[in-house]
Design an enzyme around this catalytic site. Structure first.
Site, PDB file in Angstrom:
ATOM      1  N   GLU A   1       0.899  -1.071  -0.013  1.00 16.61           N
ATOM      2  CA  GLU A   1      -0.120   0.041   0.055  1.00 16.61           C
ATOM      3  C   GLU A   1       0.874   1.137   0.033  1.00 16.61           C
ATOM      4  O   GLU A   1       1.997   1.324   0.628  1.00 16.61           O
ATOM      5  CB  GLU A   1      -0.803  -0.211   1.138  1.00 16.61           C
ATOM      6  CG  GLU A   1      -1.755   1.315   1.717  1.00 16.61           C
ATOM      7  CD  GLU A   1      -2.410   1.136   2.876  1.00 16.61           C
ATOM      8  OE1 GLU A   1      -1.995   0.287   3.677  1.00 16.61           O
ATOM      9  OE2 GLU A   1      -3.360   1.709   3.163  1.00 16.61           O
TER      10      GLU A   1
ATOM     11  N   LYS B   1      -9.321   2.294  -1.939  1.00 19.86           N
ATOM     12  CA  LYS B   1      -9.364   1.570  -0.600  1.00 19.86           C
ATOM     13  C   LYS B   1     -11.005   2.042   0.062  1.00 19.86           C
ATOM     14  O   LYS B   1     -11.099   3.404   0.004  1.00 19.86           O
ATOM     15  CB  LYS B   1      -8.298   1.988   0.319  1.00 19.86           C
ATOM     16  CG  LYS B   1      -8.512   1.313   1.817  1.00 19.86           C
ATOM     17  CD  LYS B   1      -7.216   1.712   2.504  1.00 19.86           C
ATOM     18  CE  LYS B   1      -6.982   1.050   3.903  1.00 19.86           C
ATOM     19  NZ  LYS B   1      -5.907   1.546   4.409  1.00 19.86           N
TER      20      LYS B   1
ATOM     21  N   CYS C   1      -5.157  -3.280   2.790  1.00 20.94           N
ATOM     22  CA  CYS C   1      -4.669  -3.273   4.091  1.00 20.94           C
ATOM     23  C   CYS C   1      -6.103  -3.347   4.880  1.00 20.94           C
ATOM     24  O   CYS C   1      -6.630  -4.501   4.734  1.00 20.94           O
ATOM     25  CB  CYS C   1      -3.895  -1.940   4.334  1.00 20.94           C
ATOM     26  SG  CYS C   1      -3.044  -2.379   5.874  1.00 20.94           S
TER      27      CYS C   1
ATOM     28  N   VAL D   1      -0.103  -2.520  10.805  1.00 21.95           N
ATOM     29  CA  VAL D   1       0.637  -1.964  11.953  1.00 21.95           C
ATOM     30  C   VAL D   1       0.271  -2.799  13.240  1.00 21.95           C
ATOM     31  O   VAL D   1       1.038  -2.863  14.114  1.00 21.95           O
ATOM     32  CB  VAL D   1       0.663  -0.542  12.161  1.00 21.95           C
ATOM     33  CG1 VAL D   1       1.299   0.313  10.986  1.00 21.95           C
ATOM     34  CG2 VAL D   1      -0.939   0.095  12.030  1.00 21.95           C
TER      35      VAL D   1
HETATM   36  C1  ACM Z   1      -3.923   0.196   7.215  1.00 22.97           C
HETATM   37  O1  ACM Z   1      -5.048  -0.007   6.570  1.00 22.97           O
HETATM   38  N1  ACM Z   1      -2.917   0.852   6.817  1.00 22.97           N
HETATM   39  C2  ACM Z   1      -3.661  -0.410   8.656  1.00 22.97           C
END
Ligand code: ACM
Length: 261
Positions: free
Chosen positions: A38, A108, A140, A167
């Protein structure tokens, strides 16, 4: 079908360097589909709204140009995360770049934490074709929403590409295994490594990119801290088999009429 990922540590704000690093690392790697992290061009830990905007790709920019050149050279298709410039704002996006051009851009849909200050959310899930196989893209934090992967699977996805900057330790490595097995799809999690410290905040990225089989088996997992390129051969047709037992089919046994979604 040969699929893989490139796990690395993007340098915040240095789009040119990051693109050079990715294209150099992949110049002699031949596959059908390689997934990158990402926001691989820009880095992640923004401190104001101007940063993602100024680092965003305004098509056709350096990302399109360099990855198209790479794709024509290697014959490989890439899914790569980047901030996408649009009139109305910036999206946290991933482009599918093939030797024929940019085939699709996924935006996203589930924004994580302060991303809500910097990005607009995407609005659709779509299946795209790579070498005759059906590919879906998530980014992510989308992994925390089983509905997202299920929607792609119901639309026919055989391989889900998942550029990430994870993370929360172990969350994404665990959920993606479950998403792969509950949908009977292959899954390519391409996470980043390294630490970013900016504006008084610090994020440590968890690495451990992985490729999962439709049974949730870990075909390969990278280390938590090292740069890593990996390619493996899969048969995407295995994702057509939605049978769990002789009596159970993961799609046919669904009970949408009694679910609250
Ligand atoms: C994320 O969505 N970058 C944790």
């Amino acid at each position: 079908m040969k699929i893989g990922y490139y796990q690395f540590n993007p340098e915040f704000g240095n789009v040119e360097n990051n693109i050079e690093k990715m294209t150099k690392a992949l110049e002699s790697v031949h596959a059908d589909l390689i997934v990158l992290p990402e926001l691989a061009t820009s880095g992640y830990l923004f401190t104001n709204k101007e940063e993602p905007r100024s680092l965003a790709e305004k098509f056709p920019g350096i990302l399109s140009k360099e990855f198209l050149r790479l794709s024509e050279k290697t014959g490989t298709s890439y899914v790569v995360g980047f901030p996408e410039y649009a009139e109305e704002g910036v999206y946290n996006s991933a482009a599918l770049i093939t030797p024929e051009g940019i085939q699709y851009i996924y935006r996203k849909t589930h924004l994580f934490f302060e991303e809500k200050k910097y990005f607009l959310p995407g609005k659709e899930y779509k299946i795209v074709d790579v070498k005759g196989y059906k590919i879906g893209i998530l980014i992510c934090f989308d992994h925390m929403f089983p509905e997202a992967a299920r929607t792609l699977a119901l639309k026919g996805a055989q391989v889900i590409c998942h550029p990430s900057n994870l993370v929360l330790p172990e969350y994404g490595q665990l959920t993606t295994r479950v998403r792969a097995l509950e949908n009977r799809v292959f899954w390519i999690l391409a996470n980043r490594i390294g630490t970013e410290e900016r504006g008084g905040s610090k994020l440590v990225y968890t690495g451990e990119s992985q490729i999962l089989s439709p049974k949730g088996e870990i075909i390969n997992r990278a280390g938590a801290e090292e740069e890593s390129v990996f390619v493996t051969e899969i048969d995407p047709e295995e994702a057509a088999d939605k049978k769990v037992t002789e009596f159970n089919n993961i799609f046919e046994d669904r009970r949408p009429e009694i679910y609250t979604l």
